[in-house]
Design a protein around this motif. Structure first.
Motif, PDB file in Angstrom:
ATOM      1  N   ALA A 117      -8.521  -9.012   0.288  1.00  0.00           N
ATOM      2  CA  ALA A 117      -8.195  -7.679   0.802  1.00  0.00           C
ATOM      3  C   ALA A 117      -7.352  -7.781   2.059  1.00  0.00           C
ATOM      4  O   ALA A 117      -6.474  -6.940   2.309  1.00  0.00           O
ATOM      5  CB  ALA A 117      -9.484  -6.905   1.081  1.00  0.00           C
ATOM      6  N   GLY A 118      -7.603  -8.808   2.866  1.00  0.00           N
ATOM      7  CA  GLY A 118      -6.775  -9.035   4.049  1.00  0.00           C
ATOM      8  C   GLY A 118      -5.351  -9.384   3.686  1.00  0.00           C
ATOM      9  O   GLY A 118      -4.426  -9.128   4.474  1.00  0.00           O
ATOM     10  N   GLY A 119      -5.141  -9.972   2.519  1.00  0.00           N
ATOM     11  CA  GLY A 119      -3.783 -10.239   2.047  1.00  0.00           C
ATOM     12  C   GLY A 119      -3.031  -8.948   1.767  1.00  0.00           C
ATOM     13  O   GLY A 119      -1.833  -8.836   2.055  1.00  0.00           O
ATOM     14  N   GLN A 120      -3.742  -7.963   1.197  1.00  0.00           N
ATOM     15  CA  GLN A 120      -3.124  -6.646   1.020  1.00  0.00           C
ATOM     16  C   GLN A 120      -2.724  -6.066   2.361  1.00  0.00           C
ATOM     17  O   GLN A 120      -1.595  -5.583   2.542  1.00  0.00           O
ATOM     18  CB  GLN A 120      -4.100  -5.698   0.309  1.00  0.00           C
ATOM     19  N   LEU A 121      -3.622  -6.132   3.335  1.00  0.00           N
ATOM     20  CA  LEU A 121      -3.345  -5.531   4.642  1.00  0.00           C
ATOM     21  C   LEU A 121      -2.236  -6.271   5.390  1.00  0.00           C
ATOM     22  O   LEU A 121      -1.343  -5.644   5.971  1.00  0.00           O
ATOM     23  CB  LEU A 121      -4.631  -5.507   5.475  1.00  0.00           C
ATOM     24  N   ALA A 122      -2.277  -7.603   5.358  1.00  0.00           N
ATOM     25  CA  ALA A 122      -1.251  -8.382   6.061  1.00  0.00           C
ATOM     26  C   ALA A 122       0.129  -8.144   5.455  1.00  0.00           C
ATOM     27  O   ALA A 122       1.124  -7.987   6.182  1.00  0.00           O
ATOM     28  CB  ALA A 122      -1.606  -9.869   6.013  1.00  0.00           C
ATOM     29  N   GLY A 150       7.028 -11.750   9.081  1.00  0.00           N
ATOM     30  CA  GLY A 150       6.631 -12.008   7.708  1.00  0.00           C
ATOM     31  C   GLY A 150       5.132 -12.116   7.600  1.00  0.00           C
ATOM     32  O   GLY A 150       4.399 -11.888   8.564  1.00  0.00           O
ATOM     33  N   ALA A 151       4.669 -12.451   6.401  1.00  0.00           N
ATOM     34  CA  ALA A 151       3.235 -12.562   6.167  1.00  0.00           C
ATOM     35  C   ALA A 151       2.964 -13.641   5.129  1.00  0.00           C
ATOM     36  O   ALA A 151       3.789 -13.918   4.256  1.00  0.00           O
ATOM     37  CB  ALA A 151       2.657 -11.233   5.696  1.00  0.00           C
ATOM     38  N   VAL A 152       1.779 -14.235   5.248  1.00  0.00           N
ATOM     39  CA  VAL A 152       1.252 -15.132   4.217  1.00  0.00           C
ATOM     40  C   VAL A 152       0.066 -14.413   3.592  1.00  0.00           C
ATOM     41  O   VAL A 152      -0.915 -14.098   4.272  1.00  0.00           O
ATOM     42  CB  VAL A 152       0.815 -16.486   4.803  1.00  0.00           C
ATOM     43  N   SER A 153       0.181 -14.146   2.313  1.00  0.00           N
ATOM     44  CA  SER A 153      -0.892 -13.507   1.562  1.00  0.00           C
ATOM     45  C   SER A 153      -1.672 -14.589   0.832  1.00  0.00           C
ATOM     46  O   SER A 153      -1.127 -15.307  -0.008  1.00  0.00           O
ATOM     47  CB  SER A 153      -0.312 -12.502   0.559  1.00  0.00           C
ATOM     48  N   GLN A 154      -2.944 -14.721   1.156  1.00  0.00           N
ATOM     49  CA  GLN A 154      -3.816 -15.700   0.516  1.00  0.00           C
ATOM     50  C   GLN A 154      -4.633 -14.993  -0.567  1.00  0.00           C
ATOM     51  O   GLN A 154      -5.572 -14.271  -0.268  1.00  0.00           O
ATOM     52  CB  GLN A 154      -4.763 -16.325   1.526  1.00  0.00           C
ATOM     53  N   ALA A 155      -4.245 -15.184  -1.810  1.00  0.00           N
ATOM     54  CA  ALA A 155      -4.942 -14.531  -2.923  1.00  0.00           C
ATOM     55  C   ALA A 155      -5.064 -13.032  -2.681  1.00  0.00           C
ATOM     56  O   ALA A 155      -6.122 -12.429  -2.861  1.00  0.00           O
ATOM     57  CB  ALA A 155      -6.319 -15.155  -3.146  1.00  0.00           C
ATOM     58  N   GLY A 156      -3.961 -12.427  -2.258  1.00  0.00           N
ATOM     59  CA  GLY A 156      -3.992 -11.021  -1.876  1.00  0.00           C
ATOM     60  C   GLY A 156      -4.032 -10.069  -3.049  1.00  0.00           C
ATOM     61  O   GLY A 156      -3.521 -10.361  -4.138  1.00  0.00           O
TER      62      GLY A 156
END
Length: 265
Positions: A117-122, A150-156
């Motif tokens: 869920a933090g991947g969605q937010l980031a 930019g962002a790194v999405s971990q299993a977002g």
């Protein structure tokens, strides 16, 4: 990992108990900034404790790290407060965060990393320029804000409409949006990162191929859409890696995520 001279402080960006961020400051000046956003399907079961070890690890690489807590479903969160919270927390880095750092932060070198869920937010934070004026997290030209490199999405969870249809997290997306993709489409469009590709956002999606919590299809669909729209997005698929491996500081899943983030800032 222990960092000699590490300083840890907190700042509030609202009155709710969950509206705070923890800033980890290594020694040195001109520090780039990493925003760390925890997951947990936007629910209260998990909180900032998932982000703290990653934030501390980042400081060993000369980075100031800001672990963000936010209102979650069941405790004042959901649409639109969860999105508004993370945006406000990031913008406060430029004021109270900079004060805590005694002016040592490089506010032109800020990027985010988030898990699940933090991947969605980031990732959503990188798309703030395209949000409709007056909506949660949108840019107000009269108020200072912090753009992300930019962002790194971990299993977002990057396609909320698909995640809703697939009932990921036992209906976590519908709980966040207070409705399904068909019933509240404008909310889904506002909050779903895949709906905002084409604005040039730099996003690296790191995803384990053995993830049975958030399917790697979430990252593949986002990257395919972003690249087709001309954005510099890429997917790093990790064989033999599961969902929680990505937030284990000693695991290759986190190390790949960390290296990707460091390249952004």
């Amino acid at each position: 990992m222990t960092v000699t001279g590490l300083q840890v402080g907190e700042f509030r960006y609202g009155h709710h108990p969950s509206q705070f961020a923890r800033i980890y400051l290594p020694p040195g000046n001109f520090l780039p900034v990493a925003v760390v956003v925890h997951g947990g399907f936007w629910r209260t079961k998990h909180g900032i404790e998932l982000a703290d070890p990653l934030a501390e690890d980042l400081t060993a690489y000369g980075v100031a790290a800001v672990a963000v807590e936010y209102r979650r479903v069941g405790a004042g969160g959901g649409w639109p407060t969860t999105m508004a919270d993370v945006a406000r927390a990031v913008d406060q880095i430029g004021t109270v965060g900079q004060d805590l750092a005694q002016g040592r932060l490089r506010l032109d070198r800020v990027a985010a990393v988030g898990h699940s869920a933090g991947g969605q937010l980031a990732t959503w934070l990188t798309h703030r320029r395209t949000l409709r004026a007056g909506t949660a997290g949108s840019i107000d030209n009269t108020t200072p804000w912090i753009p992300l490199r930019g962002a790194v999405s971990q299993a977002g969870v990057l396609d909320l409409k698909l995640a809703s249809a697939q009932h990921l997290g036992d209906g976590a997306v519908d709980d966040l949006m207070d409705g399904s993709g068909g019933s509240v489409p404008q909310r889904y469009h506002h909050s779903s990162p895949i709906a905002h590709v084409g604005d040039g956002a730099r996003v690296v999606c790191v995803h384990g191929e053995d993830d049975d919590v958030v399917p790697i299809e979430q990252s593949r669909r986002y990257v395919d859409a972003a690249v087709a729209a001309g954005d510099p997005a890429r997917l790093v698929a990790l064989s033999g890696v599961s969902h929680m491996d990505l937030v284990d500081p000693g695991h290759i899943g986190w190390q790949v995520s960390r290296d990707s983030l460091l390249q952004l800032i």
